[in-house]
Design an enzyme around this catalytic site. Structure first.
Site, PDB file in Angstrom:
ATOM      1  CB  CYS A   1     -14.010   1.489  -0.925  1.00 51.07           C
ATOM      2  SG  CYS A   1     -13.534   3.233  -0.898  1.00 51.07           S
TER       3      CYS A   1
ATOM      4  CG  ASP B   1     -13.186   6.596  -2.241  1.00 46.27           C
ATOM      5  OD1 ASP B   1     -13.186   6.467  -0.997  1.00 46.27           O
ATOM      6  OD2 ASP B   1     -12.135   6.535  -2.926  1.00 46.27           O
TER       7      ASP B   1
ATOM      8  CD  GLN C   1     -13.088  -1.771  -1.383  1.00 47.22           C
ATOM      9  OE1 GLN C   1     -12.405  -1.734  -0.382  1.00 47.22           O
ATOM     10  NE2 GLN C   1     -14.343  -2.222  -1.363  1.00 47.22           N
TER      11      GLN C   1
ATOM     12  NE  ARG D   1      -3.931   0.593   1.760  1.00 48.26           N
ATOM     13  CZ  ARG D   1      -5.197   0.757   2.162  1.00 48.26           C
ATOM     14  NH1 ARG D   1      -5.478   1.540   3.179  1.00 48.26           N
ATOM     15  NH2 ARG D   1      -6.178   0.131   1.543  1.00 48.26           N
TER      16      ARG D   1
ATOM     17  CG  HIS E   1      -8.195   0.076  -3.337  1.00 54.28           C
ATOM     18  ND1 HIS E   1      -7.477  -1.034  -2.923  1.00 54.28           N
ATOM     19  CD2 HIS E   1      -8.898   0.480  -2.241  1.00 54.28           C
ATOM     20  CE1 HIS E   1      -7.729  -1.258  -1.645  1.00 54.28           C
ATOM     21  NE2 HIS E   1      -8.587  -0.361  -1.210  1.00 54.28           N
TER      22      HIS E   1
ATOM     23  NE  ARG F   1     -10.510  -5.118  -0.171  1.00 55.24           N
ATOM     24  CZ  ARG F   1      -9.766  -4.127   0.327  1.00 55.24           C
ATOM     25  NH1 ARG F   1     -10.338  -3.075   0.873  1.00 55.24           N
ATOM     26  NH2 ARG F   1      -8.438  -4.164   0.235  1.00 55.24           N
TER      27      ARG F   1
HETATM   28  N1   CP Z   1     -11.395   0.070   1.756  1.00 54.72           N
HETATM   29  C1   CP Z   1     -10.156   0.017   2.255  1.00 54.72           C
HETATM   30  O1   CP Z   1      -9.186  -0.219   1.545  1.00 54.72           O
HETATM   31  O2   CP Z   1     -10.095   0.204   3.595  1.00 54.72           O
HETATM   32  P1   CP Z   1      -8.759   0.434   4.431  1.00 54.72           P
HETATM   33  O3   CP Z   1      -8.178   1.739   4.006  1.00 54.72           O
HETATM   34  O4   CP Z   1      -9.221   0.444   5.879  1.00 54.72           O
HETATM   35  O5   CP Z   1      -7.813  -0.695   4.176  1.00 54.72           O
HETATM   36  N1  NVA Z   2      -9.590   6.856  -2.357  1.00 59.56           N
HETATM   37  C1  NVA Z   2      -9.359   6.415  -1.000  1.00 59.56           C
HETATM   38  C2  NVA Z   2      -9.674   4.960  -0.846  1.00 59.56           C
HETATM   39  C3  NVA Z   2      -9.550   4.448   0.563  1.00 59.56           C
HETATM   40  C4  NVA Z   2      -9.830   2.993   0.664  1.00 59.56           C
HETATM   41  C5  NVA Z   2      -7.916   6.701  -0.623  1.00 59.56           C
HETATM   42  O1  NVA Z   2      -7.021   6.484  -1.456  1.00 59.56           O
HETATM   43  O2  NVA Z   2      -7.672   7.153   0.482  1.00 59.56           O
END
Ligand code: CP
Ligand code: NVA
Length: 337
Positions: free
Chosen positions: A283, A243, A151, A121, A148, A311
């Site tokens: 999400c 989102d 997701q 990440r 992502h 997930r």
């Molecule tokens: N939706 C999602 O990726 O959640 P987190 O940021 O908590 O991992």
């Molecule tokens: N667009 C958001 C998604 C979080 C799961 C981010 O990148 O923070």
């Protein structure tokens, strides 16, 4: 929990034929449409009969490096790996970016000597692609600024479980043209669903991703639209997705974005343009009163926790497919399963 059925005729050997062993999942585009469908089928099977898959990652070690916070992604990867008999190592990378202490190529060349898979990440998407370029083991994108994919795959499984055939689904995505929008556009296009994205002017999805999604859609019969009018995007939709307005790393833009995105809030009025049976998707994490009103996200039409549950199942399927080369090792279905 939603009732889940195993697709008719699906058996362990069906999955084994569709190997994506050793590959990466950095973008939805890394999987062909049929590979994406296969992963969703496997995830559905894992959801119904998790015990059949225990042991499919025995002997596998997977490392997770996270530059950003996480609830769902971290825990679903760790719980999923654990439930399949593998071992997960979590590295908190929130205090310094990967590549700061030593080059990404050196990090990759170390990791490939020790473990079987890498979950990342990151802020920069290039961090994920660079690690993948230098590591000979599978790399999974657990969120970058561009995509992502895990997701979006869980979301496609959620849609499939509500509406059966994704080719009949009309999805509306309202808000920022961000990583989530990108992966949803590519996943919908790949699986034959229609997606209409509505963003404020200047916050549209990347034109490269939009073009790729439109090209994919042309080959699968899907449709991809990018608009600025939220009501037009939501009109007749089976599912309305939103989102956060400011993603992780954009916190200093939050106030400015709150003004710009206000007309894009998914509230009762906007949701009323969708089909009567429409579901609401997010999400998470969500900000009630910003991108979604409590009256929508906390209503019976909301499936946000089904998405979060999926997930787990989807990531287990991804790991088994990338690390095992199909699920040839899991036991045949017993007559009374
Ligand atoms: N939706 C999602 O990726 O959640 P987190 O940021 O908590 O991992
Ligand atoms: N667009 C958001 C998604 C979080 C799961 C981010 O990148 O923070």
């Amino acid at each position: 929990m939603i009732a889940t059925t195993i697709p008719p005729g699906m058996s362990p050997s069906t999955y084994a034929h569709r190997s994506v062993t050793g590959r990466n999942l950095i973008s939805i585009q890394d999987f062909l449409p049929e590979e994406l469908s296969c992963a969703l089928e496997l995830a559905a099977a894992m959801k119904v009969r998790p015990s059949d898959f225990r042991g499919t990652l025995v002997g596998k070690q997977i490392v997770l490096f996270f530059e950003k916070p996480s609830l769902r992604t971290r825990l679903t990867f760790e719980a999923g790996i654990n439930s399949l008999g593998g071992v997960a190592f979590f590295v908190d990378q929130t205090q310094s970016r990967m590549g700061e202490r030593e080059s990404l190529s050196d990090v990759a060349r170390n990791l490939e000597r020790w473990v079987d898979g890498i979950v990342l990440r990151t802020f920069a998407h290039e961090t994920v692609t660079t690690i993948a370029q230098y590591a000979s083991i599978p790399v999974i994108n657990a969120l970058s600024e561009l995509e992502h994919p895990c997701q979006a795959m869980a979301d496609m499984l959620t849609l499939q479980q509500h509406f059966d055939d994704l080719r009949d689904v009309k999805l509306a995505y309202i808000g920022d043209g961000n990583n989530m929008a990108h992966s949803l556009m590519l996943a919908a296009a790949s699986l034959g669903a229609s997606i209409s994205v509505a963003t404020p002017k200047g916050y549209e999805p990347s034109s490269t991703v939009t073009n790729a999604a439109m090209e994919l859609a042309a080959s699968t019969g899907a449709s991809v639209r990018v608009l600025n009018d939220p009501a037009e995007a939501v009109a007749g939709a089976d599912a309305v997705y939103t989102d956060v307005w400011a993603s992780m790393g954009q916190e200093d833009e939050a106030d400015e974005r709150r003004q710009i995105f206000a007309p894009y809030q998914v509230n009762r009025k906007l949701f009323s343009h969708a089909a009567k049976h429409a579901i609401f998707m997010h999400c998470l994490p969500a900000h009630r009163g910003d991108e979604v009103s409590a009256s929508v996200i906390d209503s019976p039409r909301s499936v946000v926790f089904d998405q979060a549950e999926n997930r787990l199942h989807v990531q287990k399927a991804i790991l088994v497919l990338l690390l095992e080369g199909g699920v040839h090792r899991f036991p045949p279905r017993s007559a009374n399963a």
